[in-house]
Design a protein around this motif. Structure first.
Motif, PDB file in Angstrom:
ATOM      1  N   LEU A 235       0.830  -1.201   0.000  1.00  0.00           N
ATOM      2  CA  LEU A 235       0.000   0.000   0.000  1.00  0.00           C
ATOM      3  C   LEU A 235       0.865   1.252   0.000  1.00  0.00           C
ATOM      4  N   VAL A 236       1.892   1.247   0.832  1.00  0.00           N
ATOM      5  CA  VAL A 236       2.768   2.414   0.956  1.00  0.00           C
ATOM      6  C   VAL A 236       3.611   2.593  -0.304  1.00  0.00           C
ATOM      7  N   ALA A 237       4.256   1.510  -0.757  1.00  0.00           N
ATOM      8  CA  ALA A 237       5.168   1.601  -1.902  1.00  0.00           C
ATOM      9  C   ALA A 237       4.447   2.016  -3.176  1.00  0.00           C
ATOM     10  N   ARG A 238       3.209   1.557  -3.356  1.00  0.00           N
ATOM     11  CA  ARG A 238       2.482   1.843  -4.597  1.00  0.00           C
ATOM     12  C   ARG A 238       1.468   2.962  -4.441  1.00  0.00           C
ATOM     13  N   ASN A 239       1.465   3.587  -3.282  1.00  0.00           N
ATOM     14  CA  ASN A 239       0.594   4.731  -3.014  1.00  0.00           C
ATOM     15  C   ASN A 239      -0.881   4.401  -3.279  1.00  0.00           C
ATOM     16  N   ILE A 240      -1.299   3.233  -2.819  1.00  0.00           N
ATOM     17  CA  ILE A 240      -2.695   2.817  -2.962  1.00  0.00           C
ATOM     18  C   ILE A 240      -3.496   3.450  -1.835  1.00  0.00           C
ATOM     19  N   GLY A 241      -4.558   4.160  -2.193  1.00  0.00           N
ATOM     20  CA  GLY A 241      -5.279   4.945  -1.203  1.00  0.00           C
ATOM     21  C   GLY A 241      -6.634   4.413  -0.810  1.00  0.00           C
ATOM     22  N   ALA A 242      -7.071   3.282  -1.400  1.00  0.00           N
ATOM     23  CA  ALA A 242      -8.404   2.760  -1.074  1.00  0.00           C
ATOM     24  C   ALA A 242      -8.388   1.239  -1.054  1.00  0.00           C
ATOM     25  N   VAL A 243      -9.048   0.680  -0.063  1.00  0.00           N
ATOM     26  CA  VAL A 243      -9.243  -0.765   0.034  1.00  0.00           C
ATOM     27  C   VAL A 243     -10.737  -1.000   0.239  1.00  0.00           C
ATOM     28  N   PHE A 244     -11.155  -2.258   0.151  1.00  0.00           N
ATOM     29  CA  PHE A 244     -12.586  -2.561   0.174  1.00  0.00           C
ATOM     30  C   PHE A 244     -12.907  -3.625   1.210  1.00  0.00           C
ATOM     31  N   VAL A 245     -14.052  -3.443   1.879  1.00  0.00           N
ATOM     32  CA  VAL A 245     -14.546  -4.464   2.803  1.00  0.00           C
ATOM     33  C   VAL A 245     -15.608  -5.278   2.084  1.00  0.00           C
ATOM     34  N   GLU A 246     -15.931  -6.441   2.635  1.00  0.00           N
ATOM     35  CA  GLU A 246     -16.928  -7.334   2.044  1.00  0.00           C
ATOM     36  C   GLU A 246     -18.066  -7.571   3.027  1.00  0.00           C
ATOM     37  N   THR A 247     -19.266  -7.715   2.500  1.00  0.00           N
ATOM     38  CA  THR A 247     -20.436  -7.863   3.366  1.00  0.00           C
ATOM     39  C   THR A 247     -20.469  -9.192   4.095  1.00  0.00           C
ATOM     40  N   SER A 248     -19.811 -10.208   3.565  1.00  0.00           N
ATOM     41  CA  SER A 248     -19.892 -11.548   4.155  1.00  0.00           C
ATOM     42  C   SER A 248     -18.610 -11.969   4.868  1.00  0.00           C
ATOM     43  N   VAL A 249     -17.666 -11.024   5.035  1.00  0.00           N
ATOM     44  CA  VAL A 249     -16.390 -11.332   5.677  1.00  0.00           C
ATOM     45  C   VAL A 249     -16.079 -10.234   6.692  1.00  0.00           C
ATOM     46  N   SER A 250     -15.545 -10.612   7.830  1.00  0.00           N
ATOM     47  CA  SER A 250     -15.171  -9.642   8.853  1.00  0.00           C
ATOM     48  C   SER A 250     -14.180  -8.621   8.295  1.00  0.00           C
ATOM     49  N   ASP A 251     -14.304  -7.367   8.751  1.00  0.00           N
ATOM     50  CA  ASP A 251     -13.395  -6.317   8.279  1.00  0.00           C
ATOM     51  C   ASP A 251     -12.166  -6.181   9.177  1.00  0.00           C
ATOM     52  N   ARG A 252     -11.967  -7.140  10.082  1.00  0.00           N
ATOM     53  CA  ARG A 252     -10.865  -7.053  11.035  1.00  0.00           C
ATOM     54  C   ARG A 252      -9.505  -6.885  10.338  1.00  0.00           C
ATOM     55  N   ASN A 253      -9.249  -7.679   9.314  1.00  0.00           N
ATOM     56  CA  ASN A 253      -7.957  -7.599   8.636  1.00  0.00           C
ATOM     57  C   ASN A 253      -7.809  -6.310   7.826  1.00  0.00           C
ATOM     58  N   ILE A 254      -8.906  -5.835   7.257  1.00  0.00           N
ATOM     59  CA  ILE A 254      -8.859  -4.567   6.515  1.00  0.00           C
ATOM     60  C   ILE A 254      -8.497  -3.428   7.468  1.00  0.00           C
ATOM     61  N   GLN A 255      -9.108  -3.416   8.652  1.00  0.00           N
ATOM     62  CA  GLN A 255      -8.795  -2.373   9.624  1.00  0.00           C
ATOM     63  C   GLN A 255      -7.333  -2.447  10.054  1.00  0.00           C
ATOM     64  N   ALA A 256      -6.798  -3.659  10.165  1.00  0.00           N
ATOM     65  CA  ALA A 256      -5.385  -3.820  10.520  1.00  0.00           C
ATOM     66  C   ALA A 256      -4.485  -3.224   9.444  1.00  0.00           C
ATOM     67  N   LEU A 257      -4.876  -3.391   8.182  1.00  0.00           N
ATOM     68  CA  LEU A 257      -4.100  -2.803   7.088  1.00  0.00           C
ATOM     69  C   LEU A 257      -4.114  -1.279   7.163  1.00  0.00           C
ATOM     70  N   ILE A 258      -5.297  -0.716   7.369  1.00  0.00           N
ATOM     71  CA  ILE A 258      -5.422   0.738   7.423  1.00  0.00           C
ATOM     72  C   ILE A 258      -4.586   1.308   8.572  1.00  0.00           C
ATOM     73  N   GLU A 259      -4.646   0.645   9.727  1.00  0.00           N
ATOM     74  CA  GLU A 259      -3.873   1.102  10.880  1.00  0.00           C
ATOM     75  C   GLU A 259      -2.372   0.956  10.633  1.00  0.00           C
ATOM     76  N   GLY A 260      -1.992  -0.153   9.972  1.00  0.00           N
ATOM     77  CA  GLY A 260      -0.575  -0.349   9.671  1.00  0.00           C
ATOM     78  C   GLY A 260      -0.046   0.697   8.710  1.00  0.00           C
ATOM     79  N   ALA A 261      -0.838   1.044   7.701  1.00  0.00           N
ATOM     80  CA  ALA A 261      -0.422   2.076   6.750  1.00  0.00           C
ATOM     81  C   ALA A 261      -0.345   3.440   7.427  1.00  0.00           C
ATOM     82  N   ALA A 262      -1.316   3.719   8.310  1.00  0.00           N
ATOM     83  CA  ALA A 262      -1.320   5.000   9.024  1.00  0.00           C
ATOM     84  C   ALA A 262      -0.070   5.152   9.880  1.00  0.00           C
TER      85      ALA A 262
END
Length: 318
Positions: A235-262
């Motif tokens: 995310l950092v190296a490629r300057n990716i600014g958006a990720v997506f959550v899914e309705t049928s899967v927990s967003d726990r890992n997505i939140q971990a990514l956002i916090e790690g990038a921050a």
């Protein structure tokens, strides 16, 4: 097969055999049980008033982890036709469904799609990625298989099934055209869809997007700290600014990514919520297959810098 599984299958079969013969066929309409909402939606469109369809898995339900309940067993045993995706999507139900197929009309509708059109699975050696519905053109082939399965158990309705299928396939063609048009407006360098698990490979293959899942094709796979760390680096190296959550899967890992990038000084937003393994709530536009894919294409396009009408394809048609 271990003893526990063998005992369970024997009990399930006993339930099926103990039920009154012709219980479902005595109903006015053809009784069809579908495992997923996407299959049930296709049955509704193709079968029309001739069929009564029950979907086992509703909005927000993960088919990779779903296990049949006693009421599911009764419904399937009494149905005129049981339709499931196959390709190991319903991993926890596969043994039961294969056993049920020995004595009833049970069809894995995605498994008849030619192998040269299927993508491989990194999670399961020798198996294919089961998420065909992410490409409307591929899903149209599954719809044809559903039509043929309905004709097989109710040939008296063939004319209706074929006419309804033709109408629905035209709608799927319109959907495919819309998704291609809007997704093509996303800048090439921004065509990266990072989500909770690898449900979007057919989407990426169809529209030229790189697809990255934190987990593998099955949500049963685990994402370790090393995997999260690697994706934060990306995310950092490629300057990716958006990720997506899914309705049928927990967003726990997505939140971990956002916090790690921050923590690395890189801001990442949630570009939207996507429908992956299940459609939206019944009675809503997103609770249909067309609405589900329309929503995904419109959300991804808007989040990644493309141009899409705010209300998607539905707004264009109204």
């Amino acid at each position: 097969m271990n003893l526990t599984k063998r005992t369970f299958l024997a009990a399930a079969t006993a339930i099926a055999l103990a039920l009154p013969a012709g219980w479902a066929t005595a109903q006015d309409r053809l009784s069809v049980v579908a495992t997923t909402g996407m299959i049930a939606d296709a049955v509704t469109n193709v079968g029309g008033d001739i069929v009564e369809v029950k979907a086992l898995m509703g909005a927000g339900v993960d088919p990779h982890a779903y296990r049949q309940t006693r009421s599911d067993i009764v419904a399937m045993a009494n149905a005129d036709l049981v339709l499931w995706n196959g390709l190991y999507l319903e991993a926890q139900m596969e043994e039961f469904l294969l056993s049920l197929a020995e004595s009833g009309n049970v069809v894995a509708v995605a498994e008849a799609v030619p192998g040269n059109l299927l993508l491989g699975s990194e999670d399961y050696e020798g198996r294919f990625d089961p998420h065909l519905w992410m490409n409307p053109n591929l899903w149209a082939r599954v719809v044809v298989n559903i039509r043929d399965a309905l004709i097989g158990v109710h040939p008296e309705g063939e004319e209706t099934f074929r006419a309804n299928a033709e109408t629905y396939l035209t709608q799927l063609n319109d959907l495919a055209r819309y998704t291609n048009e809007v997704l093509s407006t996303v800048p090439v360098e921004s065509r990266v869809v990072l989500s909770s698990h690898d449900a979007f490979n057919y989407f990426g293959n169809a529209y030229g997007f790189e697809v990255v899942g934190i987990q593998g094709i099955s949500t049963e796979s685990e994402a370790g700290l090393q995997r999260i760390g690697e994706l934060v680096d990306m995310l950092v190296a490629r300057n990716i600014g958006a990720v997506f959550v899914e309705t049928s899967v927990s967003d726990r890992n997505i939140q971990a990514l956002i916090e790690g990038a921050a923590a690395r000084g890189h801001d990442v937003i949630i570009g939207g919520e996507l429908f992956s393994d299940a459609m939206g709530d019944p009675g809503t536009y997103e609770g249909t297959y067309i609405g589900m894919i329309d929503h995904n294409a419109t959300t991804i396009t808007s989040a990644l810098g493309g141009q899409a009408p705010e209300s998607g394809m539905q707004g264009m048609l109204n």
